[in-house]
Design an enzyme around this catalytic site. Sequence first.
Site, PDB file in Angstrom:
ATOM      1  N   ARG A   5      66.499  57.777  85.036  1.00  0.00           N
ATOM      2  CA  ARG A   5      65.986  58.576  86.231  1.00  0.00           C
ATOM      3  C   ARG A   5      67.362  59.535  86.443  1.00  0.00           C
ATOM      4  O   ARG A   5      68.595  58.849  86.139  1.00  0.00           O
ATOM      5  CB  ARG A   5      66.279  57.582  87.454  1.00  0.00           C
ATOM      6  CG  ARG A   5      66.199  58.017  88.975  1.00  0.00           C
ATOM      7  CD  ARG A   5      64.871  58.216  89.522  1.00  0.00           C
ATOM      8  NE  ARG A   5      64.657  58.613  90.822  1.00  0.00           N
ATOM      9  CZ  ARG A   5      64.987  57.888  91.980  1.00  0.00           C
ATOM     10  NH1 ARG A   5      64.878  56.611  91.757  1.00  0.00           N
ATOM     11  NH2 ARG A   5      64.940  58.356  93.065  1.00  0.00           N
ATOM     12  N   LYS A  57      54.361  55.707  86.582  1.00  0.00           N
ATOM     13  CA  LYS A  57      55.921  55.564  86.406  1.00  0.00           C
ATOM     14  C   LYS A  57      56.011  55.753  85.165  1.00  0.00           C
ATOM     15  O   LYS A  57      55.601  55.320  84.130  1.00  0.00           O
ATOM     16  CB  LYS A  57      56.120  54.141  86.782  1.00  0.00           C
ATOM     17  CG  LYS A  57      57.735  53.800  86.535  1.00  0.00           C
ATOM     18  CD  LYS A  57      58.063  52.393  87.014  1.00  0.00           C
ATOM     19  CE  LYS A  57      59.567  52.242  87.275  1.00  0.00           C
ATOM     20  NZ  LYS A  57      60.133  52.589  85.957  1.00  0.00           N
ATOM     21  N   ASP A  99      36.243  75.112  57.679  1.00  0.00           N
ATOM     22  CA  ASP A  99      36.392  73.831  56.824  1.00  0.00           C
ATOM     23  C   ASP A  99      36.534  74.406  55.527  1.00  0.00           C
ATOM     24  O   ASP A  99      36.171  75.118  54.927  1.00  0.00           O
ATOM     25  CB  ASP A  99      34.714  73.234  56.966  1.00  0.00           C
ATOM     26  CG  ASP A  99      34.751  71.828  56.451  1.00  0.00           C
ATOM     27  OD1 ASP A  99      35.932  71.410  56.073  1.00  0.00           O
ATOM     28  OD2 ASP A  99      33.794  71.334  55.873  1.00  0.00           O
ATOM     29  N   ASP A 110      37.354  73.270  51.705  1.00  0.00           N
ATOM     30  CA  ASP A 110      36.739  72.216  51.006  1.00  0.00           C
ATOM     31  C   ASP A 110      37.136  72.271  49.349  1.00  0.00           C
ATOM     32  O   ASP A 110      36.472  73.151  48.721  1.00  0.00           O
ATOM     33  CB  ASP A 110      35.226  71.944  51.054  1.00  0.00           C
ATOM     34  CG  ASP A 110      34.565  71.019  50.635  1.00  0.00           C
ATOM     35  OD1 ASP A 110      35.431  69.855  49.906  1.00  0.00           O
ATOM     36  OD2 ASP A 110      33.338  71.046  49.931  1.00  0.00           O
TER      37      ASP A 110
END
Length: 589
Positions: free
Chosen positions: A29, A24, A419, A421
């Site tokens: 609605r 729900k 990564d 850095d």
Amino acid sequence: MIKPMLLTMSDDVPEGKDWLYEIKYDGYRALLFCTESDCRLISRNGKDLSAQFPEIIEAAARFNHTHLPLTLDGELVILNNPYQANFARLQQRGRLQNHDKIIAASQSRPATYMAFDFLTDNDHPYKKRKKQLASFLKSFPSSRIQYVETYDDSEEIHKIASLHLSEGIIAKHKQSRYEPGHRTKQWIKTKLWKDVSGFLTRFDPQNSYYHMEIWDKGQRVPLGSVKNGIESEQSQTLRTFFKKHGTQRGKKWELAPSICADVHCLGAENGELREPVFSQFRFDLEPDDCTVEKRDFDLAVIPEEIGASKLEKELWPRVTKRDYLIYLRHIAPYQLSFLKQKKVTLIRYPDGIGEHSFFQKHRPDYAPEFIESWENDGEQFMLCNDLSSLLWMGNHGALEFHIPFQKVSSSYPDEIVFDLDPPSRSEFSLAVTAAQLIKHLMDQLDMISFVKTSGNKGMQLHIPIEEGALTYEETRGFTEAIARLLVKEKPDIFTIERLKKNRGNRLYLDYIQHAEGKTIVAPYSARATEKATVAAPLFWEELTEDLSPESFTILNTIARIRQRGCPFKDYDRVRKQQPVEQIKKWFLS
């Protein structure tokens, strides 16, 4: 014009093989009517919402004309995640009148129409209508109109709804016919109530509302008001108490903090309760117990099985374990998909970031049964597959969650990660520059990429791929090729030099980190920094020179998601779209 079929409220979800279940959603609605000439979005009360939500109308205009005319029934929402809607944001949208503001809002935080019924052939039973709807929307290209999934197992959907703090669950009889405008017991709605505590402070005889308050840093603030659910005998007792011990001001009666009570509600914000229903008096509580902190903890609905304890302990300066558990509870729907079925490495700070810390990757003997593990060569590695596991780990001081690039059952990565850095947090702008350049290269290769802060001084750029699409050797070749290309283009600011003393003030492109057995901080993981920062997923347009990783903390990240949505929401969906074969040819040639 057809009117929506109405549901019957129940405290219990009906069970059995004759029922199907849906989430729900907390929205408006609405029926969606489409012909070859136009589309209209009409609310339950007959209001035309088409101009207010142009993104839905534009999406519906792309329906295949061979299916027109058609009528869909559904819920108009603004989604935080696939199972949780943001009603407050939807209300804000619904109040907009200015055309330019409506267009801007439709682009920055678009609404979604969650379709749950196909009414073109509404004489068919629900199960058949649902199948027709699924078939119709299966290949629809826009995410602005989505299909509401059904579940056969009520226990399964209850777990989903509970994890995502959804509004509730709807049960529909498989053979139910659509009865326009009628309230039927063939459709049952059950709401997932939350309980909050406050003390009664005012009674208004004109409308029978009782007003409640809580404490916030020594100040009384409104919790909300309630009248539904109070039995006549209780109401009479309360009125008598107010008149005997309270003070009359005009036609209202005011009372000093003395009587505490619980209220069922869907939420509490800005001094208002969503759909409040009186639950019970709390004679075991004192007014001083009813605080903003208790309200927020109660609204988070923390499972009792985790044994939450020592909530006032500071894990970061001025940030308590209570704050952290509330953060984990709300972030769980967004974070768990990255943790599931991966050997998690925790960094635990049982007494806060200023005290002793240690790494933990093995399942301890004292862990409860719901903490799953993966055995490898006689070692029991810990898994974090569900809400209770995440919260239990947090309750035991696990502040950082680091994960490998593959699931426990596979030796293949399911993502590629760069990564980035920089030498220090003050040079974070170097990571922004690197991320933008890699994003540009990925766009040229038609690779879909995502970016997050590390929560410390750097950033990571993530590329989701299907498990088995590439080996670690191949992903290593790819990340190395991109890293060397950036160093070649800008050798003054980028390096692949592993020794810190040889990097100078350049950003280190750590392609070696992407390998089997290595780990990276998980999206939305907290970090052991003074400001309780988070490894925060970002929208690409947020990458600016003044961006700071300290802007994202466990105290503001949930509000940020509710305001803007999750930048990683499409992470799993795009895996199949990545041109992996093209990439292989590019860097292996």
